[in-house]
Design a protein around this motif. Sequence first.
Motif, short mmCIF file in Angstrom:
data_model
loop_
_atom_site.label_atom_id
_atom_site.label_comp_id
_atom_site.label_asym_id
_atom_site.label_seq_id
_atom_site.Cartn_x
_atom_site.Cartn_y
_atom_site.Cartn_z
N ASP A 62 0.85 -1.19 0.00
CA ASP A 62 0.00 0.00 0.00
C ASP A 62 0.89 1.24 0.00
OD1 ASP A 62 -2.69 1.39 0.60
OD2 ASP A 62 -1.36 2.08 2.22
N ALA A 63 0.67 2.16 -0.93
CA ALA A 63 1.54 3.35 -1.07
C ALA A 63 1.57 4.20 0.19
CB ALA A 63 1.09 4.18 -2.27
N ASP A 64 0.41 4.48 0.79
CA ASP A 64 0.39 5.31 2.00
C ASP A 64 1.14 4.64 3.14
OD1 ASP A 64 -1.10 7.26 0.71
OD2 ASP A 64 -3.02 6.50 1.46
N SER A 65 1.01 3.32 3.25
CA SER A 65 1.73 2.59 4.28
C SER A 65 3.24 2.64 4.04
CB SER A 65 1.26 1.13 4.32
OG SER A 65 -0.10 1.07 4.67
N ALA B 170 4.66 5.82 5.14
CA ALA B 170 4.64 6.02 6.59
C ALA B 170 5.75 5.29 7.32
CB ALA B 170 3.28 5.58 7.14
N TRP B 171 6.13 4.09 6.89
CA TRP B 171 7.09 3.30 7.67
C TRP B 171 8.39 2.99 6.97
CZ3 TRP B 171 9.17 -1.48 6.54
CH2 TRP B 171 8.55 -2.21 5.51
N TYR B 172 8.40 2.94 5.67
CA TYR B 172 9.53 2.39 4.96
C TYR B 172 10.80 3.21 5.08
CZ TYR B 172 12.00 -0.31 1.56
OH TYR B 172 12.92 -1.12 0.97
N TRP B 173 10.66 4.52 4.87
CA TRP B 173 11.85 5.36 4.78
C TRP B 173 11.58 6.72 5.40
CZ3 TRP B 173 13.99 7.09 -0.57
CH2 TRP B 173 15.33 7.47 -0.46
N PRO B 174 11.17 6.76 6.67
CA PRO B 174 10.79 8.05 7.28
C PRO B 174 11.96 9.01 7.42
CG PRO B 174 10.82 6.34 8.94
CD PRO B 174 11.02 5.66 7.61
N ALA B 175 13.21 8.53 7.35
CA ALA B 175 14.36 9.42 7.43
C ALA B 175 14.41 10.36 6.23
CB ALA B 175 15.65 8.60 7.51
N ALA B 176 13.65 10.06 5.20
CA ALA B 176 13.62 10.89 4.00
C ALA B 176 12.69 12.08 4.17
CB ALA B 176 13.20 10.06 2.79
N SER C 75 2.35 2.74 -5.47
CA SER C 75 2.29 1.29 -5.54
C SER C 75 1.03 0.88 -6.29
CB SER C 75 2.27 0.68 -4.13
OG SER C 75 2.21 -0.73 -4.21
N ASP C 76 1.22 0.06 -7.30
CA ASP C 76 0.14 -0.56 -8.05
C ASP C 76 0.37 -2.07 -7.97
OD1 ASP C 76 -1.93 -1.23 -9.76
OD2 ASP C 76 -0.85 -0.60 -11.58
N PRO C 77 -0.09 -2.72 -6.87
CA PRO C 77 0.26 -4.11 -6.60
C PRO C 77 -0.45 -5.13 -7.49
CG PRO C 77 -1.18 -3.31 -4.89
CD PRO C 77 -0.90 -2.14 -5.80
N GLY D 278 -4.33 -0.47 5.22
CA GLY D 278 -5.60 -1.02 4.74
C GLY D 278 -5.37 -2.38 4.09
N ASN D 279 -6.41 -3.06 3.79
CA ASN D 279 -6.31 -4.37 3.13
C ASN D 279 -6.69 -4.23 1.67
OD1 ASN D 279 -5.45 -5.98 5.31
ND2 ASN D 279 -7.53 -5.96 6.14
#
Length: 142
Positions: free
Chosen positions: A26-29, A32-38, A45-47, A140-141
Motif C-alpha cells: 500500500d503506497a500510503d503505508s 509512513a514506515w519504509y523510509w521516514p528518514a527521508a 504502488s500498483d500491486p 488497509g487491506n
Amino acid sequence: MSFGESARVEAHVAAPPERVWAALTDADSLAAWYWPAAGSPAATSDPVVGGRFGVRGDGMGFAGEYAELERPRRIVQSWRWDGDDRDSRVTIELTPAGDGTDLVVVHDRIDAATAEDYRAGWESCLARLPGFLASDSPPGNR
C-alpha cells in the motif's frame, strides 16, 4: 564486477500476513514506515503483476515493478535506486508463525559491496515495521 551476490534478512512481526502484505504493497503505508528518514517521502504502488512501485524523499529514491504476487505469501519485484544503471531483484516471503508473520527478504542480482549495504538497509527498514503495524493507523487491506 559480479552481480551474483545477495543480501538476506529475516524478521518476525506480531501481525497477521494480510496486514504485513498491506504494509508492503500500500503506497500510503510504504510512505509512513519504509523510509521516514527521508522527511516526508512520497510513495506509489500498483500491486498487480507489471505494476510499478517506488519511494522518493530527500532528493533520492528507488522504484521497481512487481514481477510476482501471491497474496499474502510472496512478493517478487525488480528494484533500482535512482542513478543506478541496472535492476536488482527483491523477493519477500511471508509465513504465518505463532502470533504473527515471519518475513524473509532476499535482495539479489547485486555485487558484494552492495549486498552489505542492502542487508543493513533492510534490517533498518524492517526494524520499523512492527511499530507501524502496532500503531493506531494500520495499513488497509487493499
